[in-house]
Scaffold this motif. Structure first.
Motif, PDB file in Angstrom:
ATOM      1  N   THR A 100       3.191  -3.136  -6.917  1.00  0.00           N
ATOM      2  CA  THR A 100       3.881  -1.848  -6.803  1.00  0.00           C
ATOM      3  C   THR A 100       3.987  -1.424  -5.352  1.00  0.00           C
ATOM      4  OG1 THR A 100       1.791  -0.662  -7.161  1.00  0.00           O
ATOM      5  CG2 THR A 100       3.187  -1.058  -9.085  1.00  0.00           C
ATOM      6  N   TRP A 101       5.062  -0.682  -5.045  1.00  0.00           N
ATOM      7  CA  TRP A 101       5.280  -0.115  -3.715  1.00  0.00           C
ATOM      8  C   TRP A 101       5.301   1.406  -3.825  1.00  0.00           C
ATOM      9  CZ3 TRP A 101       5.468  -2.169   1.117  1.00  0.00           C
ATOM     10  CH2 TRP A 101       5.597  -3.556   1.228  1.00  0.00           C
ATOM     11  N   TRP A 102       4.663   2.054  -2.826  1.00  0.00           N
ATOM     12  CA  TRP A 102       4.594   3.500  -2.746  1.00  0.00           C
ATOM     13  C   TRP A 102       5.002   3.946  -1.350  1.00  0.00           C
ATOM     14  CZ3 TRP A 102       2.057   6.146  -7.021  1.00  0.00           C
ATOM     15  CH2 TRP A 102       1.508   5.287  -7.970  1.00  0.00           C
ATOM     16  N   LYS A 105       2.951   9.531  -1.809  1.00  0.00           N
ATOM     17  CA  LYS A 105       2.519   9.657  -3.204  1.00  0.00           C
ATOM     18  C   LYS A 105       3.597   9.234  -4.195  1.00  0.00           C
ATOM     19  CE  LYS A 105      -0.696  13.452  -2.247  1.00  0.00           C
ATOM     20  NZ  LYS A 105      -1.084  14.862  -2.582  1.00  0.00           N
ATOM     21  N   ASP A 106       4.747   8.798  -3.672  1.00  0.00           N
ATOM     22  CA  ASP A 106       5.873   8.450  -4.543  1.00  0.00           C
ATOM     23  C   ASP A 106       5.930   6.941  -4.786  1.00  0.00           C
ATOM     24  OD1 ASP A 106       6.806  11.123  -4.666  1.00  0.00           O
ATOM     25  OD2 ASP A 106       7.797  10.887  -2.725  1.00  0.00           O
ATOM     26  N   GLN A 107       5.798   6.519  -6.047  1.00  0.00           N
ATOM     27  CA  GLN A 107       6.009   5.121  -6.396  1.00  0.00           C
ATOM     28  C   GLN A 107       7.509   4.905  -6.576  1.00  0.00           C
ATOM     29  OE1 GLN A 107       4.131   3.771  -9.997  1.00  0.00           O
ATOM     30  NE2 GLN A 107       5.063   1.733  -9.895  1.00  0.00           N
ATOM     31  N   GLN A 110       8.238  -1.487  -8.881  1.00  0.00           N
ATOM     32  CA  GLN A 110       7.193  -2.246  -9.573  1.00  0.00           C
ATOM     33  C   GLN A 110       7.749  -3.588 -10.008  1.00  0.00           C
ATOM     34  OE1 GLN A 110       4.426  -0.330 -12.307  1.00  0.00           O
ATOM     35  NE2 GLN A 110       4.829  -1.916 -13.838  1.00  0.00           N
ATOM     36  N   TYR A 152       3.939   3.466   3.923  1.00  0.00           N
ATOM     37  CA  TYR A 152       4.279   2.594   2.806  1.00  0.00           C
ATOM     38  C   TYR A 152       3.042   1.788   2.389  1.00  0.00           C
ATOM     39  CZ  TYR A 152       9.249   3.593   3.139  1.00  0.00           C
ATOM     40  OH  TYR A 152      10.460   4.233   3.133  1.00  0.00           O
TER      41      TYR A 152
END
Length: 316
Positions: A100-102, A105-107, A110, A152
């Motif tokens: 997963t990448w964020w 706090k926002d994903q 995936q 990130y």
């Protein structure tokens, strides 16, 4: 008849004490580490072949083998560009459950190899994932903006039964470059030696603000003649208050006043205005782009204009 030994007489009295003696290796000063059920089943040193030699022995309480090796995120990009994010990881024999990448706090992304579909994109401010070009450990972001900037994080999660997890964080800055050359405002276009020149140079549409600099006849003007102020929008304005001398008026009574604006290695432009002694015809302000005579296929007229253009104000 032989009399009983001392040991025979004392044994009935001592036997109850032996029931309290700890069994096994509990007297050992160094405790054996606890082996998880998963590690016991995959122990490559087992003689029954159940481990298969595929994974090292895993001991609870020790650092997990799975880890994110490196995250490739550009530290600085220009607004509007396309950006590639790459997450390098080592599962060390595990199977990947998800990556997963964020951004903060926002994903926003995936990848799950055993899911349908494998790639899921989530909505996040300033994030535009190019889904057809993304997959696995690579994510492509289109048309990045100032909102896209931030920290990130790539997070990798292993499959059952370990469910080990690791992540790394890195930051990306997005630069907004001005669309135009700096703007010059002067109190007058004709001056006599000994008069005070007052002028303003401003640049808009940039983030962070560009660096502004005044020059006269190509020479930088000292900072003690300048004052930098910022507009409510955050745009910079460099004020100039400067005593003009006779030596400034070269080329038949003309002085060239220039303001440059630069932003890191991404932007450099300048604007110019011609100051004259009274009675000499002035020219309109000129805006120059760094390398403005560079073109792929210049025409003959364009080449001539580039060569004689700087001389036009002096022959008018």
């Amino acid at each position: 008849m032989r009399s009983p030994s001392l040991t025979t007489l004392l044994l009935p009295l001592l036997s109850p004490l032996f029931s309290f003696v700890p069994q096994g290796n509990r007297f050992s000063p160094i405790q054996s580490p606890e082996v998880t059920e998963d590690a016991a089943l995959t122990n490559p040193f087992r003689g029954d072949g159940a481990g298969g030699g595929e994974r090292p022995r895993r001991i609870s309480g020790f650092a997990s083998a799975l880890h994110v090796v490196k995250v490739d995120v550009p530290a600085r990009v220009q607004e509007g560009e396309t950006v590639q994010l790459v997450c390098h990881y080592d599962l060390d024999g595990d199977n990947l459950y998800s990556l997963t990448w964020w951004r903060g706090k926002d994903q926003f992304y995936q990848f799950s190899p055993d899911s349908i579909p494998e790639v899921t994109v989530y909505t996040a401010p300033g994030i535009h994932v190019d889904k057809p070009r993304s997959g696995g450990n690579v994510v492509i972001l289109r048309n990045v903006s100032r909102t896209s900037a931030g920290k990130y994080r790539c997070e990798v999660l292993a499959e059952h039964p370990s469910f080990e997890k690791d992540s790394k964080i890195t930051a990306m800055e997005v630069i907004a470059v001005p669309k135009t050359a700096p703007h010059i405002e002067v109190s007058d276009s004709q001056y006599s030696p000994g008069e005070i020149l007052e002028a303003n140079c401003s640049s808009t549409g940039a983030a962070p603000p560009p660096k502004l600099q005044w020059l006269i006849n190509g020479d930088k003007i000292s900072d003690h003649h300048l004052q930098l102020v910022y507009e409510p929008s955050g745009s910079p304005r460099l004020q100039l208050r400067f005593l003009l001398r006779a030596s400034h008026f070269q080329h038949d009574g003309r002085a060239l006043l220039t303001c440059t604006a630069s932003l890191l290695d991404l932007y450099y432009r300048s604007s110019e205005v011609l100051l004259t002694l009274p009675g000499i015809k002035a020219a309109a302000p000129v805006q120059k782009l760094y390398g403005n005579c560079a073109t792929n296929r210049p025409s003959s007229y364009f080449i001539i204009l580039c060569l004689i253009g700087p001389l036009i104000p002096y022959v008018l």
